[in-house]
Design an enzyme around this catalytic site. Structure first.
Site, PDB file in Angstrom:
ATOM      1  N   LYS A  80       4.300 -14.074  -7.428  1.00 54.94           N
ATOM      2  CA  LYS A  80       5.599 -13.212  -7.599  1.00 54.94           C
ATOM      3  C   LYS A  80       6.586 -13.873  -6.610  1.00 54.94           C
ATOM      4  O   LYS A  80       6.209 -14.114  -5.196  1.00 54.94           O
ATOM      5  CB  LYS A  80       5.376 -12.033  -7.210  1.00 54.94           C
ATOM      6  CG  LYS A  80       6.486 -11.114  -7.682  1.00 54.94           C
ATOM      7  CD  LYS A  80       6.234  -9.665  -7.391  1.00 54.94           C
ATOM      8  CE  LYS A  80       7.193  -8.594  -7.501  1.00 54.94           C
ATOM      9  NZ  LYS A  80       6.869  -7.343  -7.327  1.00 54.94           N
ATOM     10  N   SER A 155       8.213  -4.314 -11.404  1.00 52.28           N
ATOM     11  CA  SER A 155       9.021  -5.456 -11.158  1.00 52.28           C
ATOM     12  C   SER A 155       8.111  -6.725 -11.198  1.00 52.28           C
ATOM     13  O   SER A 155       8.778  -7.992 -11.524  1.00 52.28           O
ATOM     14  CB  SER A 155       9.519  -5.311  -9.592  1.00 52.28           C
ATOM     15  OG  SER A 155       8.788  -5.358  -8.656  1.00 52.28           O
ATOM     16  N   SER A 179       4.889  -1.407  -9.285  1.00 57.50           N
ATOM     17  CA  SER A 179       5.306  -2.801  -9.813  1.00 57.50           C
ATOM     18  C   SER A 179       4.142  -3.693 -10.154  1.00 57.50           C
ATOM     19  O   SER A 179       4.450  -4.747 -10.619  1.00 57.50           O
ATOM     20  CB  SER A 179       6.400  -3.446  -8.614  1.00 57.50           C
ATOM     21  OG  SER A 179       7.546  -2.772  -8.765  1.00 57.50           O
TER      22      SER A 179
END
Lengths: 486, 97
Positions: A80, A155, A179
């Protein structure tokens, strides 16, 4: 033999160690897959093709020289884009960090590098991890591999998409209010949010420090357990990382679940949950019962307040954490008259709408005259939510709920109404407020062939129990074996 | 709680955030509806409840105060991200007349 991209992380490292595959072959296969699908899916902010190929070559040379150590030997991992990999851009999908190059490695990156992992790219996210769809990214919206009209969740949507689409067998994400688990659910993969303090946050760009945790994405529970084991542990660079002994999970989780007490919180089975989601979760409970688990209805009475608590605490912490983006030391700087104007313009132009909204909300909640009414009140209700779980875990070993009230929604469907978007996290938020671990695993599909996720919550540092529950379920259902048509 | 332009201006100034007139209008309406939702917390009597600022039972984590030197490479990598620099310093606007 299967195609390389179909193999699990464990299979890949075993085959490389045994000399059946080279690290370079594996990396090339995944890079080709990424290059093939990236235009369609928009999962990556940056593909580290050159770095990955050279790293894979180094690993092969090392194996040839007789050193085949490392539990992720030659295994590609997507990361990420709010985690620092030295020398690579870390943008947080924000304009304000568009040109920021990480000067050092996050602790999780250091750890995985030692295990022989090959990092293949940085994945897209909602700006600064604030969102549930990746639509808040300043750069692009990632697509759901099961239906590209729909969002992958967020996210960590890029990481979830990359694993679901077999662009990498493993990925790292971060989870502040869901997330990791919510995108795992929407993309049909396994996502684990560890107990707060299990994994060092050093090198993770801070959003809400009392809630943030780094965790793994994988297609199987076994791979998730492996990646979690490798990233967890105390780190002197993160004072909030817990001093617990390293744990092995894979042996333990293969034991049966006879007599396991599974709690079913009545507050999570409410109107507003899609019928297909509700039915799949109920069917999963039957499976667990069939495996010898004892299902018991429980109550988490303050559940309905979790979203309200979260949307005070997370933005308050964020407003403080994001004060560092002032255009002085790094990041975007707007040219203007005096220093105050420079701060205001750099931040006003550098941050996107959702980040500004949360900074405003947090600043307001912490400002003189409102602190007690909002922030102080939310901290107290947070205590009540934490106590709900403490009480429940006196009666049960794990708690099972839907991960998300619905399957993947269409891009644009909720983006105009922030409150509605916030409510898509209602089942994942409490876990962060209480600091407990939670996993989302695939538990079925809607009639439209969209994945549905099952959330299993555990006691603090009870990852072994939730992984064992998840593993036993997975072995009996095989939902995880389905792949999107790409 | 009514969120007027005055409240929005005040929070934006505290947060060092320049907002356009359009943004101010949008945020005042949105903050108002979010705060209205959050008012739900007032249904609960929390007198006597201790606040949770952090889930872990730790207070202060001490270490020995030993100075360490960062490598030149790290210093350079960090400074290379500066919007403007002068040698090993960050360059900013003059703040003292």
């Amino acid at each position: 033999m299967n195609n390389i991209i179909d193999l699990s992380a464990l299979e890949i490292s075993n085959k490389i160690r045994a000399g059946e595959l080279s690290a370079l072959e594996v990396t090339k296969a995944f890079i080709a897959r990424i290059n093939n699908l990236e235009k369609k899916l928009d999962a990556f902010n940056c593909v580290m093709e050159k770095e990955a190929l050279s790293r894979a070559g180094e690993i092969d040379a090392r194996i040839k020289a007789g050193d085949a150590s490392g539990e992720l030997l030659g295994v590609p991992v997507a990361v990420k884009d709010n985690l620092m990999i030295k020398g690579v851009k870390t943008t947080c999908s924000s304009k304000i960090l568009e040109n920021y190059t990480a000067p050092y490695n996050a602790t999780v990156i250091e750890k995985l590098e030692k295990e022989g992992a090959v990092f293949v790219g940085k994945t897209n996210l909602d700006e600064f991890a604030m969102g549930s769809s990746t639509e808040n990214s300043a750069f692009k919206t990632t697509k759901n591999p099961w239906d590209i009209q729909r969002v992958p969740g967020g996210s960590s949507g890029g990481s979830a998409c990359a694993v679901a689409a077999k662009m990498a067998p493993l990925a790292l994400g971060s989870d502040t209010g869901g997330s990791i688990r919510q995108p795992a659910s929407l993309c049909g993969v396994v996502g684990l949010k560890p107990t707060y303090g299990s994994v060092s946050r050093f090198g993770l760009v801070a959003f809400a420090s009392s809630l943030d945790q780094i965790g793994p994405f994988a297609r199987t529970v076994e791979d998730s357990a492996l990646l979690f084991k490798l990233i967890s542990g105390h780190d002197s660079k993160d004072s909030t990382s817990a001093k617990i002994e390293p744990r092995e999970f894979i042996g333990d989780m293969k034991k049966d679940i006879k007599g396991l007490r599974v709690g079913l919180p009545k507050e999570y089975f409410i109107d507003g949950v899609d019928k297909e989601v509700n039915d799949s979760v109920r069917a999963a409970l039957k499976v667990l019962e069939g495996l010898g688990a004892v299902i018991e209805e429980i109550s988490l009475p303050h559940t309905q307040y979790a979203t309200a608590v979260y949307y005070i605490i997370a933005p308050s912490e964020a407003s403080a954490n994001l004060a560092r983006y002032d255009g002085v030391k790094y990041g975007f700087r707007a040219q203007s008259g005096n220093l105050l104007e420079q701060y205001e313009k750099s931040r006003g132009q550098g941050f996107g709408p959702e980040v500004k909204r949360r900074i405003m909300l947090g600043t307001y909640a912490l400002s003189a005259g409102y602190y007690d009414a909002y922030y102080g009140k939310a901290q107290k209700v947070r205590t009540l939510i934490k106590q709900d779980f403490e009480n429940a875990f006196r009666k049960v070993d794990v708690i099972v709920t839907p991960t998300s009230p619905s399957a993947a929604f269409k891009a644009g469907e909720k983006s105009s109404n922030p409150l509605e978007m916030y409510l898509s996290d209602i089942f994942t938020i409490s876990c962060n407020l209480a600091g407990i671990p939670g996993i989302s695993i695939p538990c079925g599909f809607t009639a439209n062939k969209l994945p549905i996720g099952l959330q299993i919550l555990g006691k603090p540092f009870g990852e072994a129990e939730i992984l064992r529950t998840a593993y036993n379920y997975e072995r009996n259902c095989q939902w995880h074996a389905a792949s999107p048509n790409l | 709680m009514k969120i007027t332009n005055k409240e929005v201006d005040y929070a934006a100034r505290l947060a060092r955030l320049e907002l356009s007139a359009e943004e101010k209008e949008k945020y005042s309406a949105q903050l108002e509806s979010i705060l209205k939702y959050i008012d739900k917390l007032n249904e609960l009597d929390t007198s006597g409840v201790k606040p949770t600022s952090h889930v872990m039972d730790i207070v202060n984590v001490w270490r020995k105060d030993i100075s360490a030197r960062s490598s030149e490479e790290l210093v350079e990598n960090i400074l290379a991200n500066a919007p403007e620099r002068s040698g090993n310093f960050y360059k900013v606007k003059k703040i003292i007349e």
